[in-house]
Design a protein around this motif. Structure first.
Motif, PDB file in Angstrom:
ATOM      1  N   PRO A  74      79.603  -0.853 -19.055  1.00 30.05           N
ATOM      2  CA  PRO A  74      80.233  -0.001 -18.038  1.00 30.05           C
ATOM      3  C   PRO A  74      81.225  -0.807 -17.197  1.00 30.05           C
ATOM      4  O   PRO A  74      80.994  -1.984 -16.885  1.00 30.05           O
ATOM      5  N   HIS A  75      82.327  -0.185 -16.862  1.00 26.63           N
ATOM      6  CA  HIS A  75      83.342  -0.844 -16.029  1.00 26.63           C
ATOM      7  C   HIS A  75      83.835   0.168 -15.005  1.00 26.63           C
ATOM      8  O   HIS A  75      84.403   1.199 -15.351  1.00 26.63           O
ATOM      9  N   VAL A  76      83.581  -0.123 -13.737  1.00 28.77           N
ATOM     10  CA  VAL A  76      83.888   0.826 -12.665  1.00 28.77           C
ATOM     11  C   VAL A  76      85.335   0.670 -12.209  1.00 28.77           C
ATOM     12  O   VAL A  76      85.792  -0.433 -11.877  1.00 28.77           O
ATOM     13  N   ILE A  77      86.092   1.768 -12.237  1.00 30.81           N
ATOM     14  CA  ILE A  77      87.437   1.832 -11.660  1.00 30.81           C
ATOM     15  C   ILE A  77      87.485   3.075 -10.778  1.00 30.81           C
ATOM     16  O   ILE A  77      87.316   4.200 -11.273  1.00 30.81           O
ATOM     17  N   ASN A  78      87.713   2.879  -9.502  1.00 29.11           N
ATOM     18  CA  ASN A  78      87.765   3.996  -8.562  1.00 29.11           C
ATOM     19  C   ASN A  78      89.215   4.312  -8.202  1.00 29.11           C
ATOM     20  O   ASN A  78      89.945   3.440  -7.711  1.00 29.11           O
ATOM     21  N   PHE A  79      89.629   5.538  -8.486  1.00 30.92           N
ATOM     22  CA  PHE A  79      90.970   5.996  -8.118  1.00 30.92           C
ATOM     23  C   PHE A  79      90.877   6.874  -6.876  1.00 30.92           C
ATOM     24  O   PHE A  79      90.033   7.774  -6.801  1.00 30.92           O
ATOM     25  N   GLU A  80      91.752   6.621  -5.908  1.00 27.33           N
ATOM     26  CA  GLU A  80      91.833   7.535  -4.772  1.00 27.33           C
ATOM     27  C   GLU A  80      92.395   8.877  -5.223  1.00 27.33           C
ATOM     28  O   GLU A  80      91.969   9.931  -4.768  1.00 27.33           O
ATOM     29  N   ASP A  81      93.381   8.817  -6.137  1.00 27.59           N
ATOM     30  CA  ASP A  81      93.965  10.030  -6.705  1.00 27.59           C
ATOM     31  C   ASP A  81      94.163   9.784  -8.190  1.00 27.59           C
ATOM     32  O   ASP A  81      95.079   9.068  -8.593  1.00 27.59           O
ATOM     33  N   ALA A  82      93.305  10.373  -9.006  1.00 25.85           N
ATOM     34  CA  ALA A  82      93.349  10.126 -10.451  1.00 25.85           C
ATOM     35  C   ALA A  82      94.587  10.719 -11.109  1.00 25.85           C
ATOM     36  O   ALA A  82      94.828  10.489 -12.292  1.00 25.85           O
ATOM     37  N   TRP A  83      95.410  11.480 -10.342  1.00 24.60           N
ATOM     38  CA  TRP A  83      96.641  12.057 -10.883  1.00 24.60           C
ATOM     39  C   TRP A  83      97.881  11.339 -10.341  1.00 24.60           C
ATOM     40  O   TRP A  83      99.008  11.769 -10.618  1.00 24.60           O
ATOM     41  N   ASP A  84      97.668  10.258  -9.602  1.00 26.36           N
ATOM     42  CA  ASP A  84      98.792   9.451  -9.088  1.00 26.36           C
ATOM     43  C   ASP A  84      99.152   8.408 -10.147  1.00 26.36           C
ATOM     44  O   ASP A  84      98.406   7.447 -10.380  1.00 26.36           O
ATOM     45  N   PHE A  85     100.291   8.587 -10.773  1.00 27.86           N
ATOM     46  CA  PHE A  85     100.665   7.724 -11.900  1.00 27.86           C
ATOM     47  C   PHE A  85     100.735   6.257 -11.484  1.00 27.86           C
ATOM     48  O   PHE A  85     100.241   5.371 -12.192  1.00 27.86           O
ATOM     49  N   GLU A  86     101.357   5.973 -10.338  1.00 22.22           N
ATOM     50  CA  GLU A  86     101.524   4.578  -9.913  1.00 22.22           C
ATOM     51  C   GLU A  86     100.174   3.905  -9.701  1.00 22.22           C
ATOM     52  O   GLU A  86      99.957   2.769 -10.139  1.00 22.22           O
ATOM     53  N   GLU A  87      99.256   4.604  -9.041  1.00 19.33           N
ATOM     54  CA  GLU A  87      97.947   4.021  -8.776  1.00 19.33           C
ATOM     55  C   GLU A  87      97.167   3.806 -10.069  1.00 19.33           C
ATOM     56  O   GLU A  87      96.594   2.726 -10.294  1.00 19.33           O
ATOM     57  N   VAL A  88      97.158   4.822 -10.940  1.00 16.26           N
ATOM     58  CA  VAL A  88      96.380   4.720 -12.176  1.00 16.26           C
ATOM     59  C   VAL A  88      96.931   3.619 -13.064  1.00 16.26           C
ATOM     60  O   VAL A  88      96.180   2.795 -13.598  1.00 16.26           O
ATOM     61  N   TYR A  89      98.262   3.575 -13.214  1.00 13.20           N
ATOM     62  CA  TYR A  89      98.855   2.550 -14.082  1.00 13.20           C
ATOM     63  C   TYR A  89      98.580   1.155 -13.536  1.00 13.20           C
ATOM     64  O   TYR A  89      98.234   0.230 -14.283  1.00 13.20           O
ATOM     65  N   THR A  90      98.730   0.984 -12.230  1.00 15.45           N
ATOM     66  CA  THR A  90      98.522  -0.334 -11.621  1.00 15.45           C
ATOM     67  C   THR A  90      97.096  -0.822 -11.837  1.00 15.45           C
ATOM     68  O   THR A  90      96.872  -1.983 -12.218  1.00 15.45           O
ATOM     69  N   GLN A  91      96.123   0.059 -11.612  1.00 18.62           N
ATOM     70  CA  GLN A  91      94.727  -0.360 -11.771  1.00 18.62           C
ATOM     71  C   GLN A  91      94.390  -0.641 -13.236  1.00 18.62           C
ATOM     72  O   GLN A  91      93.664  -1.595 -13.549  1.00 18.62           O
ATOM     73  N   LEU A  92      94.933   0.168 -14.146  1.00 21.04           N
ATOM     74  CA  LEU A  92      94.663  -0.082 -15.564  1.00 21.04           C
ATOM     75  C   LEU A  92      95.380  -1.341 -16.052  1.00 21.04           C
ATOM     76  O   LEU A  92      94.863  -2.054 -16.920  1.00 21.04           O
ATOM     77  N   LEU A  93      96.560  -1.630 -15.504  1.00 23.52           N
ATOM     78  CA  LEU A  93      97.248  -2.873 -15.850  1.00 23.52           C
ATOM     79  C   LEU A  93      96.423  -4.074 -15.386  1.00 23.52           C
ATOM     80  O   LEU A  93      96.279  -5.067 -16.113  1.00 23.52           O
TER      81      LEU A  93
END
Length: 530
Positions: A74-93
């Motif tokens: 398991p690997h926890v990634i918490n998004f404040e907004d899972a539909w915010d492209f910049e946030e999601v891409y940055t965290q996945l990068l």
């Protein structure tokens, strides 16, 4: 045999179900993937947020039941907004760059059936850019019947492996931009006009072409592209043969070009075909043709005109049908006037002559060539690197300024981009890396100050002061600096610089006149002599 690791999001809807036997009648992508009879999953890296931790534990236990050999990580990634492209891409990068990939030991599959559409897009982009060195994996349910397993298929994003796609891309590239420019959207009007003319000549004529221009201006690359264009149009069937004439001297030149028979000279222990025969049916590119001796020039002329020549030590002529492209960084008109290059050969080559400008003369083409070099680095090293905004602005401003000598032309630029990309382990070239590279280039060009006007000016003025001068002033100031450096004092330098006008003046204080000229540029004698 390599192990297989799957990376994918927990599906908060698709992977959810009521607890009880009925859950095995429902297709759940993450669980069903580990039930495939033809796919062994050794490790499943399950991405999820804290909010779905209970569902993750529930799915993990089901995976262990159906596939005991699968290790769930398991690997926890918490998004404040899972539909915010910049946030999601940055965290996945950040996740991808922190992951210990071992592609030599493991195969990686990126599951894109689960997660928000934004997360799926980001996983696709990271895999396509090779931040995640794997294939995409998609799963789907079996229609019309309850089946918890479903089906799967992998998508390899290496487009070079798909012949039909590669052919379509190649055709589209040639239609959208000049094939000879290699897909680079050059902006220099004079260069673009020249390339258009070369393209017409290349597709309609088999006469020799002469490419003139400084070292590193791209003569060799252009010659190869001309060959590829002609071969693509079925105007050539033979090979592309290239030789740097500066490396050919004496008997070696004759032998390399025209071949020899066994025993023709000491060391000729076997027959040799020679480059002209090797190019039969294709194209021969003689780079630095101005370096050939007069005897070789005479034989080249006959080979061009009659398509026949005599190998060394042979009494029989051989034939070879080839198209010639010659390249040189010399002024062949001047060489012919001095007798170091044959007039008749120059006349034969001068039917189609094209002058390739140096990089400094095409400052508007520097930025698209930066992008080209980054793409070439990504292809060569399987690593995509980009500039951050501030770093790119700084590098482009320097590269297009008068302070950038680009004495090695595109070879300089290619080496510069390669250095910065190599030193940017995180995939982003920052301002500090650019500043170090600019300093490295300036030091390199400063050492050439004795033979380069730009280098000489850069050494004395520095980048900022040089960028403030009009191009009109640069040649005169460079000549003044050159004369000052070879004279012991102001008076001697002034006498040389004003040797004509001083004959018509009563007062000949050349030192004072030179001192005032230098002061216009905030320079002193000491500045120049340092």
């Amino acid at each position: 045999m390599k192990s297989t690791t799957v990376i994918g999001f927990l599906g908060s809807t698709l992977d959810a179900s009521k607890f009880g036997p009925s859950r095995w009648n429902k297709w759940r992508p993450t669980v069903g993937l580990c039930m495939q009879p033809d796919l062994r999953v050794d490790r499943f890296v399950l991405l999820h947020g804290d909010y779905h931790r209970r569902l993750a534990e529930y799915v993990t236990q089901d995976i262990r039941d159906v596939s005991p050999e699968t290790e769930v990580v398991p690997h926890v990634i918490n998004f404040e907004d899972a539909w915010d492209f910049e946030e999601v891409y940055t965290q996945l990068l950040d996740f991808a760059q922190g992951f210990a990939f071992e592609p030599e030991n493991e195969d990686y599959l990126v599951h894109i059936t689960t997660g928000t559409h934004v997360a799926q897009i980001c996983l696709f982009l990271l895999t396509e850019a090779r931040f995640i060195p794997g294939k995409l994996l998609q799963t789907q349910p079996v229609r019309s019947k309850p089946d918890p397993t479903g089906s799967w298929n992998a998508i390899d994003l290496d487009l070079s492996r798909y012949d039909s796609i590669a052919q379509r891309f190649a055709a589209s590239s040639r239609e959208s931009t000049s094939f000879l420019k290699g897909g680079i959207e050059t902006r220099n009007a004079a260069f673009n006009a020249m390339i258009d003319e070369i393209e017409q000549v290349a597709t309609r004529s088999s006469a020799p072409l002469l490419l003139m221009g400084p070292t590193g201006a791209g003569k060799s690359l252009l010659a190869r592209r001309i060959y590829e264009l002609k071969a693509d149009r079925h105007r050539l069937a033979g090979p592309f043969v290239e030789v740097n004439c500066a490396t050919l001297k004496g008997d070696n030149a004759m032998s390399a070009l025209f071949g020899h028979q066994k025993g023709a000279f000491t060391g000729a222990v076997a027959d040799r075909a020679g480059l002209l025969r090797s190019a039969d049916g294709g194209m021969l590119f003689l780079d630095e043709i101005g370096e050939l001796g007069l005897d070789e020039q005479a034989m080249i002329l006959r080979a061009i005109e009659e398509k026949r020549f005599l190998p060394m030590g042979s009494d029989r002529e051989v034939a070879s049908q080839f198209q010639l492209i010659a390249g040189t960084n010399l002024d062949l008109i001047d060489a012919a006037a001095k007798g170091t290059f044959r007039d008749d050969l120059f006349a034969r080559l001068n039917l189609w002559t094209f002058h390739l400008p140096g990089l400094a003369e095409r400052s508007e083409d520097i930025e698209p060539n930066i992008d080209f070099e980054l793409e070439r680095f990504a292809f060569a090293e399987d690593t995509r690197v980009t500039f951050n905004k501030e770093a790119r602005e700084r590098y482009v401003a320097f590269a297009t300024s008068p302070a950038a000598a680009w004495s090695g032309n595109f070879r300089n630029l290619s080496a510069s981009i390669t250095r910065m990309a190599t030193l940017s382990a995180d995939g982003r070239i920052n301002r500090e890396t650019v500043d170090l590279e600019v300093a490295r280039l300036q030091r390199s060009w400063t050492t050439e100050a004795g033979s380069s006007d730009k280098g000489r000016l850069l050494a004395v003025l520095g980048e900022e002061r040089l960028s403030r001068l009009d191009p009109f002033d640069l040649p005169q100031l460079a000549e003044v600096i050159r004369v000052c450096r070879r004279n012991p004092n102001l008076s001697a330098a002034g006498r040389e610089l004003f040797c004509v006008s001083r004959q018509h003046r009563r007062s000949t204080n050349d030192a004072d006149r030179l001192r005032k000229y230098l002061a216009r540029y905030d320079l002193t004698w000491a500045d120049i002599r340092q």
